[in-house]
Design a protein around this motif. Structure first.
Motif, PDB file in Angstrom:
ATOM      1  N   TYR A  69      23.181   8.510  16.242  1.00 19.52           N
ATOM      2  CA  TYR A  69      24.346   7.634  16.415  1.00 19.52           C
ATOM      3  C   TYR A  69      25.042   7.488  15.076  1.00 19.52           C
ATOM      4  O   TYR A  69      24.410   7.193  14.057  1.00 19.52           O
ATOM      5  N   GLU A 100      26.015   5.273  23.091  1.00 16.39           N
ATOM      6  CA  GLU A 100      26.502   3.898  23.315  1.00 16.39           C
ATOM      7  C   GLU A 100      25.760   3.214  24.467  1.00 16.39           C
ATOM      8  O   GLU A 100      25.372   2.055  24.335  1.00 16.39           O
ATOM      9  N   ARG A 137      23.600  -0.257  24.049  1.00 16.76           N
ATOM     10  CA  ARG A 137      23.853  -1.476  24.828  1.00 16.76           C
ATOM     11  C   ARG A 137      22.588  -1.932  25.559  1.00 16.76           C
ATOM     12  O   ARG A 137      22.272  -3.131  25.584  1.00 16.76           O
ATOM     13  N   VAL A 155      20.679  -3.161  15.553  1.00 15.53           N
ATOM     14  CA  VAL A 155      20.816  -1.883  14.859  1.00 15.53           C
ATOM     15  C   VAL A 155      20.160  -1.943  13.485  1.00 15.53           C
ATOM     16  O   VAL A 155      20.422  -2.863  12.697  1.00 15.53           O
ATOM     17  N   LEU A 172      37.101  -3.907  11.039  1.00 10.44           N
ATOM     18  CA  LEU A 172      36.293  -3.289  12.087  1.00 10.44           C
ATOM     19  C   LEU A 172      37.172  -2.714  13.187  1.00 10.44           C
ATOM     20  O   LEU A 172      36.924  -1.613  13.678  1.00 10.44           O
ATOM     21  N   ASP A 200      37.330   1.147  14.255  1.00  4.43           N
ATOM     22  CA  ASP A 200      37.105   1.525  15.654  1.00  4.43           C
ATOM     23  C   ASP A 200      38.278   2.333  16.209  1.00  4.43           C
ATOM     24  O   ASP A 200      38.085   3.312  16.939  1.00  4.43           O
ATOM     25  N   ARG A 257      28.774   9.301  19.104  1.00  9.35           N
ATOM     26  CA  ARG A 257      28.541   8.003  19.722  1.00  9.35           C
ATOM     27  C   ARG A 257      28.155   8.116  21.194  1.00  9.35           C
ATOM     28  O   ARG A 257      28.387   7.203  21.976  1.00  9.35           O
ATOM     29  N   ARG A 264      27.730  -3.274  14.657  1.00 16.10           N
ATOM     30  CA  ARG A 264      27.769  -2.895  16.066  1.00 16.10           C
ATOM     31  C   ARG A 264      26.905  -3.807  16.917  1.00 16.10           C
ATOM     32  O   ARG A 264      27.250  -4.144  18.048  1.00 16.10           O
ATOM     33  N   SER A 265      25.750  -4.192  16.385  1.00 13.76           N
ATOM     34  CA  SER A 265      24.815  -5.037  17.141  1.00 13.76           C
ATOM     35  C   SER A 265      23.741  -5.533  16.186  1.00 13.76           C
ATOM     36  O   SER A 265      23.337  -4.806  15.263  1.00 13.76           O
ATOM     37  N   TRP A 298      29.467  -0.745   9.059  1.00 13.67           N
ATOM     38  CA  TRP A 298      30.036  -0.644  10.409  1.00 13.67           C
ATOM     39  C   TRP A 298      28.924  -0.586  11.461  1.00 13.67           C
ATOM     40  O   TRP A 298      28.982  -1.259  12.484  1.00 13.67           O
ATOM     41  N   LEU A 299      27.890   0.193  11.172  1.00  7.56           N
ATOM     42  CA  LEU A 299      26.755   0.295  12.094  1.00  7.56           C
ATOM     43  C   LEU A 299      26.063  -1.057  12.260  1.00  7.56           C
ATOM     44  O   LEU A 299      25.733  -1.463  13.378  1.00  7.56           O
TER      45      LEU A 299
END
Length: 300
Positions: A183, A191, A195, A263, A291, A295, A188, A259-260, A255-256
């Motif tokens: 990833y 994804e 999730r 991560v 961001l 994106d 990507r 994402r969550s 940035w990674l």
């Protein structure tokens, strides 16, 4: 350093992918050990490895043995370092990779990895890749047996689909703590797996997280360790990096992380300066506007 969770273990938000220290064109051992020590000194407490991270035939476990030597020679307290290793792949020495998800093989491989790492139980053991010739439930069942036997403390799976994650969780329950898929801004297609990992509370460890940042872009970093893509040096990531006065790699990792909260990137490195640069990514604060800008510039 920022921290995140893998199961019930707290780790640095940025890990170290140790593969470049043992595969083709690897550095000499002095520089490899220095790279591992630099990671530890920078606050990195997650080191990602595998028994198949080696170059030549007959040196299975080269990376694990290297990590064990680095931890033993560091001189500091390394009790909080989580070494995550993997089994289920092999390297015959011709540059290729094989897959073996047979339960007996996985159990023997885990025991051998524990011996090389010098531990009674492996902190995190991940199934490296599904074997198309072995039912998924049987391979994952071997992880269940390793958990029950105390050979490993936690289990993970790598290079998997949503359905495989769900099936593994049904077999492993709370013993499953991580998913490791490729990833990056350039790749990507995981994804859905990211999730689902967030939904299930599983750590998501992107491999090749810096893929897509070209070598030609490195004004503030001497080299990029690991795969690089063919993207232009004039991407939104490079522009944001220039505005922050940091490397493009730090912006990718920041940035990674955004994402969550599950991560935990594991960028590779083969020199101290590279992992030191990656570890500093936790200091980069990207605004909502930045961001969104990043994106909107992503391919696809």
């Amino acid at each position: 350093m920022q921290y995140r969770r893998i199961g019930n273990v707290t780790v640095s938000a940025i890990g170290l992918g140790a593969m470049p220290l043992s595969i083709e064109n690897r550095p000499d051992e002095r520089r490899a050990i220095a790279t591992l020590h630099a990671a530890l000194d920078a606050g990195v407490t997650l080191i990602d490895t595998a028994d198949s991270y080696h170059w030549h035939a007959g040196e299975t476990g080269h990376n694990e043995l290297l990590i064990a030597r680095a931890l033993a020679s560091h001189g500091g307290d390394t009790s909080d370092v989580l070494v995550a290793t993997k089994g289920g792949r092999g390297r015959p020495g011709d540059g290729g990779w094989t897959v073996n998800g047979a339960p007996d093989h996985l159990k023997r491989a885990a025991e051998a990895s524990a011996e090389r790492l010098g531990v009674e139980a492996i902190g995190l053991y991940q199934l490296h890749k599904p074997d198309p010739d072995v039912p998924w439930a049987e391979s994952v069942g071997a992880l269940r047996e390793l958990l029950d036997a105390g050979t490993i403390r936690a289990a993970g799976i790598s290079n998997v689909s949503v359905d495989q994650i769900r099936e593994a969780q049904a077999i492993l329950g709370h013993g499953l703590v991580s998913v490791q898929n490729r990833y990056s801004p350039a790749v990507r297609d995981s994804e859905p797996e990211l999730r689902l990992s967030a939904e299930l509370g599983l750590a998501f460890l992107p491999w090749s997280p810096l893929g897509g940042i070209s070598r030609s872009s490195l004004d503030s970093r001497s080299s990029l360790d690991g795969p690089s893509g063919a993207t232009s040096a004039n991407t939104a990531f490079h522009q944001v990096a220039a505005e922050h006065g940091v490397s493009p790699q730090q912006v990718v990792l920041a940035w990674l992380l955004a994402r969550s909260p599950v991560v935990v990137p594991v960028p590779g490195a083969s020199r101290p300066a590279s992992i030191q640069d990656s570890a500093r990514a936790v200091r980069v604060r990207l605004s909502a506007d930045e961001l969104a800008r990043l994106d909107s510039a992503l391919p696809g």
